[in-house]
Design a protein around this motif. Structure first.
Motif, short mmCIF file in Angstrom:
data_model
loop_
_atom_site.label_atom_id
_atom_site.label_comp_id
_atom_site.label_asym_id
_atom_site.label_seq_id
_atom_site.Cartn_x
_atom_site.Cartn_y
_atom_site.Cartn_z
N ALA A 1 -12.39 14.11 -13.13
CA ALA A 1 -13.02 13.00 -12.38
C ALA A 1 -14.00 12.20 -13.21
O ALA A 1 -14.23 11.02 -12.94
N GLY A 2 -14.57 12.79 -14.26
CA GLY A 2 -15.57 12.06 -15.04
C GLY A 2 -14.95 11.13 -16.07
O GLY A 2 -15.67 10.38 -16.74
N LEU A 3 -13.63 11.13 -16.22
CA LEU A 3 -13.00 10.24 -17.21
C LEU A 3 -12.90 8.82 -16.69
O LEU A 3 -12.77 8.60 -15.48
N ASP A 4 -12.93 7.85 -17.61
CA ASP A 4 -12.76 6.44 -17.21
C ASP A 4 -11.33 6.24 -16.72
O ASP A 4 -10.41 6.92 -17.19
N PRO A 5 -11.13 5.26 -15.81
CA PRO A 5 -9.77 5.01 -15.31
C PRO A 5 -8.76 4.78 -16.43
O PRO A 5 -7.61 5.18 -16.33
N PHE B 1 0.24 2.62 -10.52
CA PHE B 1 0.07 2.86 -9.08
C PHE B 1 -1.26 3.53 -8.73
O PHE B 1 -1.60 3.65 -7.55
N ASP B 2 -1.97 3.99 -9.75
CA ASP B 2 -3.29 4.60 -9.49
C ASP B 2 -4.26 4.05 -10.53
O ASP B 2 -4.86 4.79 -11.31
N PRO B 3 -4.39 2.70 -10.56
CA PRO B 3 -5.09 2.09 -11.70
C PRO B 3 -6.56 2.53 -11.82
O PRO B 3 -7.09 2.60 -12.93
N GLN B 4 -7.20 2.82 -10.73
CA GLN B 4 -8.60 3.26 -10.81
C GLN B 4 -8.70 4.78 -10.93
O GLN B 4 -9.79 5.33 -10.97
N GLY B 5 -7.57 5.45 -10.88
CA GLY B 5 -7.58 6.92 -11.01
C GLY B 5 -8.07 7.63 -9.75
O GLY B 5 -8.39 8.82 -9.81
N ASP B 6 -8.10 6.93 -8.60
CA ASP B 6 -8.64 7.55 -7.38
C ASP B 6 -7.87 8.82 -6.99
O ASP B 6 -8.45 9.82 -6.60
N TYR B 7 -6.54 8.71 -7.09
CA TYR B 7 -5.70 9.83 -6.64
C TYR B 7 -5.91 11.05 -7.56
O TYR B 7 -6.08 12.17 -7.10
N VAL B 8 -5.91 10.78 -8.86
CA VAL B 8 -6.11 11.89 -9.81
C VAL B 8 -7.51 12.48 -9.63
O VAL B 8 -7.69 13.71 -9.61
N GLN B 9 -8.50 11.63 -9.47
CA GLN B 9 -9.87 12.15 -9.29
C GLN B 9 -9.94 13.10 -8.11
O GLN B 9 -10.60 14.12 -8.14
N ARG B 10 -9.22 12.74 -7.05
CA ARG B 10 -9.29 13.56 -5.84
C ARG B 10 -8.63 14.92 -6.04
O ARG B 10 -9.18 15.94 -5.64
N ALA C 1 0.83 -1.22 0.00
CA ALA C 1 0.00 0.00 0.00
C ALA C 1 0.86 1.26 0.00
O ALA C 1 0.40 2.32 -0.43
N ARG C 2 2.10 1.17 0.44
CA ARG C 2 2.94 2.37 0.52
C ARG C 2 3.19 3.01 -0.84
O ARG C 2 3.58 4.16 -0.93
N ASP C 3 2.97 2.24 -1.90
CA ASP C 3 3.22 2.76 -3.23
C ASP C 3 1.96 3.24 -3.94
O ASP C 3 2.02 3.62 -5.10
N VAL C 4 0.84 3.18 -3.25
CA VAL C 4 -0.43 3.50 -3.90
C VAL C 4 -0.94 4.84 -3.36
O VAL C 4 -1.47 4.91 -2.25
N PRO C 5 -0.78 5.89 -4.14
CA PRO C 5 -1.10 7.22 -3.59
C PRO C 5 -2.58 7.43 -3.29
O PRO C 5 -2.91 8.30 -2.49
N GLY C 6 -3.43 6.63 -3.90
CA GLY C 6 -4.88 6.81 -3.67
C GLY C 6 -5.35 6.24 -2.35
O GLY C 6 -6.51 6.45 -1.97
N VAL C 7 -4.52 5.50 -1.64
CA VAL C 7 -4.93 4.99 -0.33
C VAL C 7 -3.99 5.57 0.74
O VAL C 7 -2.86 5.95 0.45
#
Ligand code: FAD
Length: 483
Positions: free
Chosen positions: A431-435, A416-425, A233-239
């Motif tokens: 935020a409306g773009l697909d991952p 490292f942000d496959p679902q785009g959570d970090y960018v969406q935030r 998890a340390r490498d996943v900026p969205g969590v």
């Protein structure tokens, strides 16, 4: 103020970046004398010392307030003074009759110079001084390679530290501290103007709790809830997968030995956590590694560690630098990181690497420009860690990532942000773009952009430089250096 007799002469504890009561060896030493203790913090902005950046000043303001409260709970106070350390301490000695001054060591080259001069001056004036080790796992001069030289490579440094770190004792906080007969005057913390005004940009810093209690709360929550998943998890900026202890460690609200012991304790109680704890401890050791590098190479803050980089053809690109600082490069991972930094005073480690690499390699802007921006905006801004890591990314540092390994911000995002959570935030306009499109919006089909309300060049910038072009340009620059 009447001068006390020698056995009752106060001891001055000079707090610097050790803003805690527990496991604070200088404070402990003063308390053990049984004499009155005068806790002192000096805002020393003398020329020649690197002034704290704006985010650090915000942190310091809150941390000093917290320290003052804990000292008051021990029947003591925190005396605040602003000015040149030597003058202030000498003045306090005159005013209070103190005969002994103690502090915990710092290792930034400019501070070593100041403290060495101060120690000599105080001693020749007849005062006792003593300094202690409280901000690193081990003193930066202690660990050596088999050939007797300082380490330049992390892995052997870590192996040696791991095997040689001696059994250490942690000391509890004193519960009471004898007060002097009369307290010397103190500045008003609010009058130092450390908290930003006009504008107050610190609204996004609300999640931080500077101070010793805040540091322990962070550590406790991390060990309980996040240590198990830390290695991945340390490498996943969205969590929220890391400890967020760096600003607390920088200001010494908690010491690295306390963190070490707590992580080892967690692994001892839950053996399944052992390998995660080991990974965490090795990351903590990077802090010591960077400090020992700066200690042995004091010009590292401004000069390339590898002199072979000295002729590097850096570009002057004020527009690019400004776009990078504002999170407007058109590369979502970079922009998300830079906006997280601006808003919260923090950036996830993985994204620090991506954003720093972009500045250095895509824009060919000197790593020192980036180091200065981070210095001003990070709540954990730290001379050794900031310089060491910027040079690591640039390839000019010790044990650094090779320059030719050029991060693709898109590839890093997808990984490292496959679902785009970090960018969406942090880049909500995407935020409306697909991952699968969020890390390279310029490649998204027009109908998806339209659906998401994204107009490139209007609602979100087009890339300020083409990735393939930038990559080739960086490799050419490297070649020219070698040539
Ligand atoms: P965790 O993953 O929970 O790690 C625990 C502790 O280990 C950290 O608090 C920190 O003290 C130490 N640590 C972890 N990684 C590193 C590292 N690479 N180098 C040194 N210590 C490390 N860190 C700073 O403390 N101050 C800085 O000014 C700083 N500038 C950086 C600049 C760049 C370009 C890069 C790539 C990294 C920088 N870092 C800096 C290192 C790292 O990003 C932060 O220490 C980390 O993100 C802090 O988050 P954490 O406390 O949740 O870390």
């Amino acid at each position: 103020m009447s001068r006390p007799t020698a056995p009752q002469a106060p001891v001055i504890v000079w707090f610097r970046r050790d803003l805690r009561l527990a496991d604070n060896l200088a404070l402990l030493n003063a308390a053990r004398t049984g004499r009155p203790v005068i806790p002192l913090f000096i805002l020393d902005e003398t020329e020649g010392l690197r002034a704290a950046g704006a985010a650090s000043r915000w942190w310091l303001d809150k941390s000093l307030a917290a320290l003052a409260r804990t000292l008051e709970a021990c029947g003591s106070r925190l005396v605040l003074r602003r000015g040149e350390a030597a003058q202030i301490i000498e003045g306090l000695i005159r005013d209070t009759g103190a005969t002994r001054v103690v502090w915990n060591r710092l290792y930034d080259p400019d501070l070593i110079d100041r403290d060495t001069r101060l120690k000599a001056a105080l001693r020749s004036a007849g005062a006792q001084t003593e300094s202690f080790s409280a901000s690193l796992l081990t003193e930066p001069w202690l660990l050596k390679t088999k050939a007797g030289a300082p380490f330049k490579v992390f892995t052997p440094f870590w192996r040696t530290l791991r095997s040689e770190i001696a059994a250490f004792t942690l000391h509890s906080a004193p519960t009471s501290l004898p007060a002097p007969d009369a307290w010397p005057a103190s500045d008003d913390l609010g009058g130092w103007g450390l908290h930003p005004r006009k504008p107050d940009w610190s609204g996004g810093f609300a999640d931080w709790s500077p101070g010793e209690a805040g540091a322990h709360a962070r550590l406790g929550a991390f060990l309980e809830r996040r240590l198990a998943a830390y290695p991945t998890a340390r490498d996943v900026p969205g969590v929220n997968g890391t400890s967020n202890l760096s600003p607390h460690l920088h200001w010494g609200e908690i010491g690295p030995r306390q963190v070490w012991r707590a992580a080892e304790g967690a692994a001892h109680h839950h053996p399944a956590l052992a390998s995660a704890a080991e990974k965490f401890l090795s990351e903590l050791a990077w802090r010591d590694f960077n400090h020992q590098l700066l200690f042995h190479h004091p010009d590292m803050q401004t000069a390339n560690f590898k002199q072979g980089f000295d002729g590097f053809p850096w570009r002057s690109d004020p527009a690019g630098l400004s776009a990078w600082k504002r999170g407007q490069t058109g590369y979502p991972m970079v922009d998300a990181g830079m906006r997280q930094l601006w808003t919260t005073g923090f950036m996830h480690n993985r994204v620090r690497m991506i954003a720093a690499s972009f500045l250095i390699k895509h824009l060919l802007i000197d790593w020192r420009e980036g180091e200065r921006w981070f210095w001003d905006t990070l709540v954990d801004a730290d001379e050794a860690n900031n310089t060491g890591n910027w040079q690591w990314v640039a390839g000019s540092g010790a044990d650094a990532a090779p320059f030719f390994r050029i991060f693709s911000p898109m590839g890093q995002g997808e990984r490292f942000d496959p679902q785009g959570d970090y960018v969406q935030r942090w880049v909500p306009e995407l935020a409306g773009l697909d991952p699968n499109a969020i890390h390279a919006p310029w490649k998204a089909p027009p109908e998806q952009l339209q659906r998401a309300g994204v107009v490139l060049g209007q609602t979100y910038p087009k890339p300020i430089v083409d990735h393939d072009f930038a990559r080739n340009r960086a490799l050419e620059a490297l070649k020219s250096l070698k040539g």
